[in-house]
Each structure stands twice: as structure tokens, then as C-alpha cells.
Write a protein that holds these residues in place. Structure first.
Motif, PDB file in Angstrom:
ATOM      1  N   ASP A   1       0.835  -1.190   0.119  1.00 41.54           N
ATOM      2  CA  ASP A   1      -0.207  -0.167   0.148  1.00 41.54           C
ATOM      3  C   ASP A   1       0.738   0.951  -0.096  1.00 41.54           C
ATOM      4  OD1 ASP A   1      -2.381  -1.961   0.097  1.00 41.54           O
ATOM      5  OD2 ASP A   1      -2.377  -0.756   2.344  1.00 41.54           O
ATOM      6  N   ASP A   2       1.591   1.213   0.668  1.00 40.43           N
ATOM      7  CA  ASP A   2       2.985   2.476   0.694  1.00 40.43           C
ATOM      8  C   ASP A   2       3.257   3.059  -0.371  1.00 40.43           C
ATOM      9  OD1 ASP A   2       3.841   4.431   2.272  1.00 40.43           O
ATOM     10  OD2 ASP A   2       5.263   3.725   3.601  1.00 40.43           O
TER      11      ASP A   2
ATOM     12  N   ILE B   1       3.165   2.181  -3.660  1.00 40.57           N
ATOM     13  CA  ILE B   1       1.745   2.354  -4.972  1.00 40.57           C
ATOM     14  C   ILE B   1       1.481   3.358  -4.341  1.00 40.57           C
ATOM     15  CG2 ILE B   1      -0.255   1.933  -5.576  1.00 40.57           C
ATOM     16  CD1 ILE B   1      -0.594  -0.903  -5.705  1.00 40.57           C
ATOM     17  N   ALA B   2       0.885   4.622  -2.910  1.00 40.48           N
ATOM     18  CA  ALA B   2       0.953   5.596  -3.504  1.00 40.48           C
ATOM     19  C   ALA B   2       1.818   6.595  -3.057  1.00 40.48           C
ATOM     20  CB  ALA B   2       0.310   5.651  -1.872  1.00 40.48           C
ATOM     21  N   LYS B   3       2.642   5.358  -2.975  1.00 39.89           N
ATOM     22  CA  LYS B   3       4.143   7.005  -3.413  1.00 39.89           C
ATOM     23  C   LYS B   3       4.996   6.675  -4.743  1.00 39.89           C
ATOM     24  CE  LYS B   3       5.153   7.578   1.504  1.00 39.89           C
ATOM     25  NZ  LYS B   3       5.941   7.641   3.021  1.00 39.89           N
TER      26      LYS B   3
ATOM     27  N   HIS C   1      -5.679  -2.414  -3.899  1.00 41.18           N
ATOM     28  CA  HIS C   1      -4.829  -1.478  -5.236  1.00 41.18           C
ATOM     29  C   HIS C   1      -5.092  -0.498  -6.023  1.00 41.18           C
ATOM     30  CE1 HIS C   1      -1.199  -4.112  -2.904  1.00 41.18           C
ATOM     31  NE2 HIS C   1      -2.126  -3.048  -2.510  1.00 41.18           N
TER      32      HIS C   1
ATOM     33  N   ALA D   1      -7.323   1.582  -7.723  1.00 40.92           N
ATOM     34  CA  ALA D   1      -7.853   2.921  -7.591  1.00 40.92           C
ATOM     35  C   ALA D   1      -6.174   3.452  -7.695  1.00 40.92           C
ATOM     36  CB  ALA D   1      -9.095   3.814  -6.222  1.00 40.92           C
ATOM     37  N   GLN D   2      -5.418   3.646  -6.506  1.00 37.05           N
ATOM     38  CA  GLN D   2      -4.878   3.653  -6.497  1.00 37.05           C
ATOM     39  C   GLN D   2      -3.321   3.585  -7.833  1.00 37.05           C
ATOM     40  OE1 GLN D   2      -3.705   6.642  -3.521  1.00 37.05           O
ATOM     41  NE2 GLN D   2      -2.392   7.069  -5.128  1.00 37.05           N
ATOM     42  N   LEU D   3      -3.287   2.492  -7.409  1.00 38.53           N
ATOM     43  CA  LEU D   3      -2.051   2.136  -8.791  1.00 38.53           C
ATOM     44  C   LEU D   3      -2.797   3.090 -10.010  1.00 38.53           C
ATOM     45  CD1 LEU D   3      -0.045   0.485  -9.703  1.00 38.53           C
ATOM     46  CD2 LEU D   3      -1.974  -1.004 -10.468  1.00 38.53           C
ATOM     47  N   CYS D   4      -3.562   2.977 -10.326  1.00 42.95           N
ATOM     48  CA  CYS D   4      -4.136   3.962 -12.119  1.00 42.95           C
ATOM     49  C   CYS D   4      -3.978   5.262 -11.469  1.00 42.95           C
ATOM     50  CB  CYS D   4      -5.118   3.731 -11.797  1.00 42.95           C
ATOM     51  SG  CYS D   4      -5.991   1.886 -12.255  1.00 42.95           S
ATOM     52  N   ASP D   5      -4.167   5.949 -10.151  1.00 41.15           N
ATOM     53  CA  ASP D   5      -3.697   7.302  -9.648  1.00 41.15           C
ATOM     54  C   ASP D   5      -2.333   7.579  -9.859  1.00 41.15           C
ATOM     55  OD1 ASP D   5      -5.301  10.253  -9.327  1.00 41.15           O
ATOM     56  OD2 ASP D   5      -3.519   9.736  -7.646  1.00 41.15           O
ATOM     57  N   SER D   6      -1.464   6.671  -9.962  1.00 45.28           N
ATOM     58  CA  SER D   6      -0.125   6.910 -10.155  1.00 45.28           C
ATOM     59  C   SER D   6       0.339   7.038 -11.141  1.00 45.28           C
ATOM     60  CB  SER D   6       0.012   6.235  -8.844  1.00 45.28           C
ATOM     61  OG  SER D   6       0.376   6.337  -7.449  1.00 45.28           O
TER      62      SER D   6
END
Length: 681
Positions: free
Chosen positions: A611-612, A614-616, A635, A637-642
Motif C-alpha cells: 500500500d505504501d 503504490i501511494a508514493k 490497490h 484505484a490508487q495504482l491507476c492514479d499514480s
């Protein structure tokens, strides 16, 4: 090659004196001033050597002087690296270090500012002696008047019938190209002057083929000539040789040696305007060279032909498509047949002995080669282009000039693997050893020592420990190809300046802690080894750019790896051999704290997600290649955004945690640069 050494060291000096760290102390600023003055002298010497290079030959004294310049450039490069190390250490300590350095024990560094100052003083003394022996600040007199090696005597090496002139029965694998060449020579209903170009890497057989055809077809023309052009040709020599050969049968009396360029030009035009001729221009390097030579080759509409052999596609483009022949390496069967015929002429049917049938050429991988070039400092930034893009441009140019041969391309027609022709390799080895650029080590027949000035070492065979010598302290690159090397030969305490340490494929299981003393290391290759753990001292390698452990047993970076701010490539994964699974056939590296702060990363292959991370992930804005495994549906939604914010991505692989995991990637917006996307889940 000495010019390249000077360019490298002057570039390094520029980087060193331009660093903001120079403002810490007065003594550091003084050293930077001295290095700037030395750089100015080295730039003048480099310009002087360029002028020397315009001469066709140099005398023994000049060659010795050039050797002294080379050694001085190497010494200066060592000092610059020491300087960057010391200043970098001070910088890492931060401002608090300055205030407390007087009350705590002085840190134990590999070098001190005092030692560097002493080294610079010796460099200045050496520069003074070099100037006394040959003043590089004065223009070179009579460069154009220096006589070249006698052209006519050299020309004998390239005449038809010498070395590469062989019979029809001995010509192997050229049937198709020979047919095209013959058809181009004998085009019916084509009285115009035709240019026929054969292009291919050096030593591939262009001149052999042309020589065979020339011997059989020259008599069909009223006159003919074969001249070798090469890189260092002189126009009047080319025309003089051409005139002598054309007039050989006429027995016309004239003194070509005393004729001016204008006289030669007029005489050739006068002769060729009434004859059907065949001219061979062998080894033409530039299209402009051909255009100058062709000024005398008039088109009298009598069916004359010009055959050009070249390594350059640009030169070959002067011929029409139908008269342009690309000479490729022989097919495997033909190559083997030719090899056996030449190597084993006395054996039955020229069959190769079984013991020698395991020989194989070494394959060069594009990505690895480019990373090595960058680590060596051979690649300079050009505009907004990345170092990798600049290096690939150089590689493409080498292929275009037929210095390297493409063996395999990927699905985008991009070079994947190359080979170097044996002839080019032998020349490179000879030139590199002569100029102390590099040497090969093979003690299978005798005891060897590393030469004192050699900067790079390739170990082909090493049955015993490499004998220690003063040369090892100068080494910048160590490439090991021998799988029988003793581990004591791999990490010599003398070789602290190493920039490249390539040990891939060796049966090693551990890396000693002393690797952390290689302050200048930029490339560490441990692919396909049994190394399970990297020592903590690896985190001291602050210049490291590439860390490669592909298919090795190690899948974890030591704690503190976030300090390796210059890392451009991390390759760490292991294939699972004989896995019954079609999914999850390789293991990827564990994420470490601070990985997302490595802002220079271009390649991350492959990383196990959490999680950490993928967010960064968005912090790694320079990523070109990313393989990320262990992705779960939570993961996505956050992965697509990053990933949508990584605008430099060219290659992306996303692998789910298991084959039943559903990945919802509808919101993923990919970079326009993306060339390949692999999804597994």
C-alpha cells in the motif's frame, strides 16, 4: 583515443568545480581554482592533438609524448574522483559537521584534501615538463606538408588478386549478391553511367565479392581501375592511381607523380569521355568523399560502371535501389562451411574436429551495453534527451556504419542483441591495449600481469589468482567472463577507483563488505549468481547508478538503500525454474523504506507491491520501465492514479497477486510514450 581520455577528465573537472559543495571551505575553493587552470591546459592539449591527428603519421617522439599525456590524464581523473569523494563526504555530514569537527575525532576517509593538493601540484609539474618537450600553445607548422605513407605501396594491399581474391569455387554464400552485381554490370539498354554500391560491416566480404567479379568482367570494358579510398585518402593520390591503371595498356608516356590535381582531373576526363570504363572505389567512408572523386568520372553514355564498397549506408544511398547491395553475414550453414574450409583444409571434407565445435560468438545486449557506457561516463547530456536516448543514438550510428551487426530486434524493431565482427574485435583489442584503454586477461597458457596503465580489464580465463600489480589501482572497469575465477581475484583492495564491476554468471555466493570501499562504483552486475544477501556496506556506494541482480538469489536491498540517490536502474528478480504454474513464474524484490525517494530511477524491474509504495509511486517521475507484482484489487484505484502521472513510462508490467485476482484498471490513463503493456491476472 587519448583525446577521449582528455575529454572525459575535462568534463569531470567541469562537474566537480561546478558543484555547489565547493562553497564549504576556502581550501576546497582553492583546489577548484587549481583544477580549473589544469582543465584549461588539458583542453589546449586536446585541441593540439586534434591537429596532430590531421597528419598522416607521427614520429616516435610524438607518440611517446602522447603516451605521457595519456598517463597524466589518467592521474588527473583519479584526483578529480578523490576530490568529489571528499567533498561529497563533507556534504553528507551536513552543516553540523563543520561546527563539531574540531572537537571530535577526524573521520577516517580514503583521501584527504591535503593529499589532493599534493596530487594537483604533481600534475602541474608534469604539465610544465610536457610543455617543455612540445609546446601545445603554438600552432603546428606544415601539417599539410607532412608526407603520408606512400600511397602506391599501400595500394598494393588492396589490388585485386591480393588476399581476398579467390576463385569461383571458393566463393561461399555470395550467389545471390554475385548475381545482382553481375546483372547491374551488364544492364541491357542502359548506356548511362551506373553506380553500384555494396554496403556491409568491415571484413564481411564486400571486397572479396567485387574482386571475384572484377577479375571475370574487367575485360569486357575498354579500361578499368581499382583504387582503395579509406578514411585518410588524398584526392590527388586517388586520381593518380586511377590514371596509372587506366593508361597501363596504352603505354602512354607521362609523369603522373609531377601532375597537379588540375592536370590529373583534365587528363582523366579527356580519357574517360571516349571509353567504356569500370572503376572500383573500395572502402569509401563518406558520401562527400565519393562526390569529390566522381568529378572526373564523366558519363559518355557508353555503359560505364562504378562499383563502390562501403560500411556506410549514407554512401550506399548514392546508388539506385536496384543497384544497391546489402552484404549480410553468411547463413549459419554457409558460415560453418567456409570456416571449416579455411580452418581445416587438410581434414576429410574440411570437417571441424568435434572438440572445437563448441565455439560461439559473444552476444552483446543493448540495454546492458548502454548502462555500461553511462557508468563509464562516455555519454554526455544533449539538450533534453536522456543519457539512455543519446547512447542509443550512438549505438544506432555504429550499426549504420557496420561496426556492429544486429542479431535480434524486438517487436518494435528496436535493437535487442548485437555481435561484433571478429575483424573489428581484433582491431579494437589491439587499439585498446596499445593506448592503455583496456586489456584482456587469459592465463590459460601463461602467467599474466595487469599492465600498469590499463584502465579496464576483461577476464576471459583465470585459472589462478590475478597477480597483483600497480596497474590494479588504476582500474576503472572489471568485467569477468571466466566462471572459474577465484573469489580472491574479484575484490582487490587496490582497485578503489572502479566504476564498473561486472561479475554476472560467476558461481559466487557472497559479496565481501569491502565492496563498500569502491567509492567510485557506478555499475554493479551480479546477474545469474548465487548471491543471497548484499552487505550493508553497499549503501556507501553513493555514486551507484545500476544495481543488477537478474535471476540471482538475492531479492532484498540492505537497509539504508534510500541513500543511493543516483540509482537509475534496479533490476532484481528471480525466475522460478521448472515451475508447474503458468502464473507467477518469477519472484520480485522486496520494497524498502525510502525507495520512492530515488528520483533518478529509470528502471525498476521488478518490485513487490504494498500500500505504501503504490501511494508514493508517483514520486518516481523519471521511470521508463516498471514491473510491479503482487497487485490486489484494493490497490487498483490508487495504482491507476499514480501510474497516470508517470509521463515517461515506456514499458509497464502489472502482475496480480494470483491468477484469480480481479484487477479493475478502467481509470488507468497511460503515457503517450508507452510502447509495451503487460497485464497478468
Amino acid at each position: 583515443m587519448v583525446e577521449a581520455a582528455l575529454l572525459l577528465v575535462t568534463t569531470k573537472i567541469g562537474i566537480a568545480v561546478g558543484a555547489q559543495t565547493l562553497h564549504y571551505t576556502r581550501s576546497v575553493a582553492k583546489l577548484s581554482e587549481n583544477m580549473t587552470l589544469i582543465r584549461n591546459d588539458l583542453e589546449l592539449i586536446r585541441a593540439f592533438l586534434k591537429e596532430i591527428g590531421k597528419k598522416a603519421s607521427t614520429d616516435g617522439v610524438t607518440e611517446t609524448w602522447i603516451g605521457q599525456v595519456r598517463r597524466l590524464a589518467y592521474d588527473m581523473e583519479d584526483i578529480v574522483d578523490q576530490f568529489m569523494y571528499v567533498v561529497g563526504k563533507h556534504h553528507q555530514k551536513g552543516s553540523w559537521w563543520i561546527s563539531v569537527k574540531k572537537i571530535v575525532k577526524k573521520p577516517q576517509y580514503l583521501f584527504t584534501l591535503g593529499e589532493i593538493a599534493t596530487g594537483l601540484k604533481k600534475i602541474n609539474q608534469a604539465l610544465t615538463h610536457l610543455k617543455q618537450n612540445k609546446d601545445w600553445t603554438q600552432p603546428i607548422a606544415s601539417v599539410g606538408d607532412v608526407s603520408a605513407t606512400n600511397y602506391d605501396s599501400q595500394q598494393q594491399l588492396y589490388l585485386p588478386g591480393h588476399d581476398y581474391s579467390i576463385s569461383d569455387d571458393e566463393l561461399v554464400g555470395f550467389d545471390k549478391n554475385k548475381r545482382i552485381l553481375m546483372e547491374s554490370l551488364n544492364l541491357e539498354n542502359c548506356p548511362n553511367l551506373q553506380i553500384i554500391a555494396l554496403c556491409g560491416m568491415g571484413g564481411i566480404g564486400k571486397s572479396t565479392l567485387v574482386s571475384n567479379v572484377f577479375r571475370n568482367e574487367a575485360s569486357n570494358f575498354e579500361c578499368h581501375a581499382w583504387v582503395s579510398v579509406s578514411q585518410s585518402y588524398k584526392l590527388h593520390d586517388i586520381w593518380r592511381r586511377m590514371l596509372k591503371e587506366i593508361c597501363a595498356k596504352d603505354k602512354k608516356e607521362f609523369d603522373a607523380e609531377k601532375m597537379t590535381c588540375g592536370d590529373l582531373q583534365d587528363e582523366l576526363k579527356e580519357l574517360l569521355k571516349t571509353r567504356r570504363y569500370l572503376i572500383i572505389l573500395d572502402d569509401v567512408w563518406k558520401a562527400e568523399d565519393f562526390r569529390k572523386i566522381k568529378e572526373v568520372l564523366v558519363d559518355a553514355k557508353m555503359g560505364s560502371r562504378i562499383i563502390v564498397t562501403t560500411r556506410s549506408e549514407e554512401v550506399a544511398s548514392i546508388a539506385y535501389d536496384g543497384c544497391r547491395i546489402k552484404v549480410e553475414p553468411l547463413e549459419e550453414e554457409d558460415a560453418w562451411r567456409l570456416f571449416c574450409r579455411k580452418a581445416f583444409p587438410s581434414t576429410d571434407n574440411h570437417i571441424c574436429p568435434l572438440a572445437l565445435q563448441e565455439c560461439e560468438d559473444y552476444m552483446i545486449h543493448r540495454k546492458r551495453l548502454i548502462r555500461l557506457w553511462i557508468a563509464e561516463g562516455f555519454i554526455e547530456q544533449i539538450g533534453a534527451c536522456s543519457l539512455e536516448d543519446v547512447a542509443e543514438g550512438y549505438l544506432t550510428e555504429l550499426v549504420r556504419r557496420s561496426m556492429l551487426h544486429v542479431v535480434e530486434r524486438n517487436s518494435f524493431n528496436r535493437i535487442r542483441c548485437l555481435r561484433m565482427h571478429d575483424l573489428v574485435r581484433e582491431l579494437a583489442i589491439f587499439k585498446s591495449r596499445r593506448e592503455s584503454f583496456s586489456m584482456t586477461y587469459d592465463d590459460s597458457h601463461e602467467v599474466m600481469q595487469v599492465e600498469s596503465d590499463s584502465r579496464r580489464l576483461s577476464v576471459l580465463q583465470c585459472e589462478n589468482d590475478i597477480q597483483p600489480s600497480i596497474g590494479q589501482r588504476r582500474l576503472r572497469t572489471f568485467l569477468a567472463f571466466s566462471t572459474s575465477m577465484a573469489s580472491s581475484s574479484l575484490f582487490r583492495s587496490e582497485s578503489k577507483y572502479l566504476a564498473v564491476l561486472e561479475l554476472s554468471g560467476l558461481p559466487i555466493m557472497t559479496i565481501p563488505n569491502s565492496v563498500g570501499e569502491l567509492f567510485n562504483l557506478r555499475y554493479l552486475g551480479l546477474d545469474d549468481t548465487k548471491v543471497k544477501v548484499l552487505p550493508n556496506s553497499v549503501t556507501n556506494l553513493h555514486n551507484l547508478e545500476t544495481l543488477s541482480l537478474q535471476d540471482a538469489d538475492c531479492l532484498k536491498c540492505p537497509r539504508g538503500s534510500q541513500k543511493l540517490k543516483r540509482l537509475r536502474n534496479i533490476l532484481m528478480f528471480k525466475w522460478i525454474v521448472n515451475s508447474p504454474l503458468t502464473f507467477g513464474r518469477y519472484e520480485s524484490m522486496e520494497m524498502f523504506d525510502g525507495l520512492w525517494n530515488l528520483k533518478e530511477l529509470r528502471t525498476l524491474d521488478a518490485i513487490r507491491a504494498n500500500d505504501d509504495f503504490i501511494a508514493k509511486l508517483v514520486n518516481l517521475s523519471q521511470l521508463r520501465t516498471l514491473a510491479i507484482t503482487g497487485i490486489r484489487s484494493i490497490h487498483c484505484a490508487q495504482l491507476c492514479d499514480s501510474l497516470s502521472k508517470l509521463h515517461q513510462l515506456s514499458f509497464l508490467e502489472i502482475r496480480a497477486s494470483n491468477e484469480d485476482e480481479v484487477l479493475r484498471l478502467e481509470t488507468l490513463k497511460l503515457s503517450n510514450r508507452l510502447k509495451k503493456l503487460t497485464l497478468s491476472g
